[in-house]
Enzyme design. Structure first.
Site, PDB file in Angstrom:
ATOM      1  N   ASP A 112       0.823  -1.209   0.000  1.00  0.00           N
ATOM      2  CA  ASP A 112       0.000   0.000   0.000  1.00  0.00           C
ATOM      3  C   ASP A 112       0.858   1.262   0.000  1.00  0.00           C
ATOM      4  O   ASP A 112       0.501   2.269  -0.616  1.00  0.00           O
ATOM      5  CB  ASP A 112      -0.927   0.006   1.225  1.00  0.00           C
ATOM      6  CG  ASP A 112      -2.090  -0.984   1.075  1.00  0.00           C
ATOM      7  OD1 ASP A 112      -2.353  -1.417  -0.057  1.00  0.00           O
ATOM      8  OD2 ASP A 112      -2.717  -1.305   2.093  1.00  0.00           O
ATOM      9  N   ARG A 123      -4.604  22.326  21.147  1.00  0.00           N
ATOM     10  CA  ARG A 123      -3.293  22.202  21.783  1.00  0.00           C
ATOM     11  C   ARG A 123      -2.991  20.721  21.935  1.00  0.00           C
ATOM     12  O   ARG A 123      -3.792  19.971  22.491  1.00  0.00           O
ATOM     13  CB  ARG A 123      -3.270  22.903  23.135  1.00  0.00           C
ATOM     14  CG  ARG A 123      -3.330  24.419  23.044  1.00  0.00           C
ATOM     15  CD  ARG A 123      -3.425  25.061  24.431  1.00  0.00           C
ATOM     16  NE  ARG A 123      -3.345  26.512  24.349  1.00  0.00           N
ATOM     17  CZ  ARG A 123      -4.361  27.315  24.065  1.00  0.00           C
ATOM     18  NH1 ARG A 123      -5.568  26.792  23.821  1.00  0.00           N
ATOM     19  NH2 ARG A 123      -4.192  28.620  24.029  1.00  0.00           N
ATOM     20  N   ALA A 126      -6.502   4.225   7.817  1.00  0.00           N
ATOM     21  CA  ALA A 126      -5.051   4.317   7.980  1.00  0.00           C
ATOM     22  C   ALA A 126      -4.690   5.036   9.283  1.00  0.00           C
ATOM     23  O   ALA A 126      -5.113   4.628  10.368  1.00  0.00           O
ATOM     24  CB  ALA A 126      -4.454   5.018   6.762  1.00  0.00           C
ATOM     25  N   ASN A 186      -5.729   7.686  10.567  1.00  0.00           N
ATOM     26  CA  ASN A 186      -6.930   8.132  11.248  1.00  0.00           C
ATOM     27  C   ASN A 186      -7.467   7.079  12.213  1.00  0.00           C
ATOM     28  O   ASN A 186      -7.827   7.388  13.357  1.00  0.00           O
ATOM     29  CB  ASN A 186      -7.992   8.492  10.203  1.00  0.00           C
ATOM     30  CG  ASN A 186      -9.366   8.683  10.802  1.00  0.00           C
ATOM     31  OD1 ASN A 186      -9.665   9.688  11.417  1.00  0.00           O
ATOM     32  ND2 ASN A 186     -10.235   7.684  10.623  1.00  0.00           N
ATOM     33  N   SER A 224      -5.883   4.629  13.673  1.00  0.00           N
ATOM     34  CA  SER A 224      -4.983   4.406  14.806  1.00  0.00           C
ATOM     35  C   SER A 224      -5.138   5.480  15.876  1.00  0.00           C
ATOM     36  O   SER A 224      -4.757   5.283  17.031  1.00  0.00           O
ATOM     37  CB  SER A 224      -3.527   4.364  14.319  1.00  0.00           C
ATOM     38  OG  SER A 224      -3.090   5.641  13.900  1.00  0.00           O
TER      39      SER A 224
END
Length: 266
Positions: free
Chosen positions: A51, A150, A164, A166, A168
């Site tokens: 990938d 922050r 992907a 995101n 994790s």
């Protein structure tokens, strides 16, 4: 596909891989496909690798909208973007002959840093601090101030890329048929003094997300475009939106997005 005969092979050459690619080239010649050395002359761009190699192929060939992209893995384990293995060339032939493949369109996001020439991302764009201190970013949605973030950074992903980086980070997996972008936090700071949404945020395909970097010595952030880090100095603001550009991928009909999610994560 009878008129789409020019094929560009994208791969990192090694002696072992060259041996495996030789039968692929012979197969292409047998079926009247022409291997070209310039991707700008190609109708079909074939990525050979995993990938990560597919993402690099998109970037190095400049996200060609008028080409078909095909992913072939160098091992037997297939990925989200690789439906075939270089170890089983015959499977590609059978899939073509039996009409087991289809063209799927996948969205991209368009990113502009400091109002300069935009670039595209297939999975996600990430912005992270390059120093060990809190990163401060003012977040605007369609020019409306939303929050001051922050933390370590932010990730903006496409529906395709929601599985992907995101995922994790605890982001939602989004059906690629939905038009939108997702904003996910990286280690946000939330206490009695500072507050962020603290959850993934999915925006419509018409929304524009603007991230303004607070200039407190953190104006040299690491900006990731999929799996590649970009060198950009004095970053003031980043504008991100769903692009009109779509990537056409040649995929197996019986390997849908949710079938791949199931195989990969369940």
């Amino acid at each position: 596909m009878p008129t789409r005969r020019n094929v560009f092979l994208f791969y990192k050459p090694t002696m072992e891989l060259e041996e495996k690619i030789t039968p692929l080239k012979a197969l292409a010649k047998e079926h009247n496909f022409h291997i070209v050395n310039d991707y700008r002359q190609a109708n079909i761009i074939v990525s050979i690798g995993g990938d990560g190699a597919f993402l690099q192929a998109l970037r190095k060939t400049e996200f060609q909208e008028d080409c078909l992209y095909l992913g072939i893995n160098t091992g037997d384990h297939l990925g989200f973007y690789t439906d075939f293995s270089i170890n089983d060339i015959n499977a590609i032939t059978e899939a073509m002959k039996n009409e087991q493949v289809e063209v799927r369109k996948n969205p991209t996001i368009m990113v502009s840093v400091n109002d300069e020439k935009p670039f595209y991302c297939f999975n996600e764009c990430s912005i992270r601090s390059n120093v060990i201190r809190t990163f401060v970013i003012d977040v605007f949605i369609d020019d409306m101030y939303f929050e001051t973030f922050r933390g370590d950074g932010l990730v903006v992903s496409t529906p395709t890329g929601s599985t992907a980086y995101n995922k994790s980070l605890g982001g939602a997996i989004v059906d690629p048929r939905l038009k939108g972008i997702q904003l996910t936090e990286i280690a946000s700071l939330n206490n009695n003094e500072f507050r962020t949404l603290g959850a993934p945020l999915i925006l419509s395909g018409e929304s524009t997300l603007t991230l303004k970097v607070v200039q407190d010595g953190n104006d040299y952030p690491i900006i990731g475009a999929d799996n590649e880090a970009l060198s950009i100095r004095h970053c003031h603001d980043i504008k991100i939106q769903l692009a009109e550009k779509q990537i056409k991928m040649l995929k197996l009909k019986d390997n849908s997005f949710f079938q791949r999610v199931q195989k990969t994560f369940l």
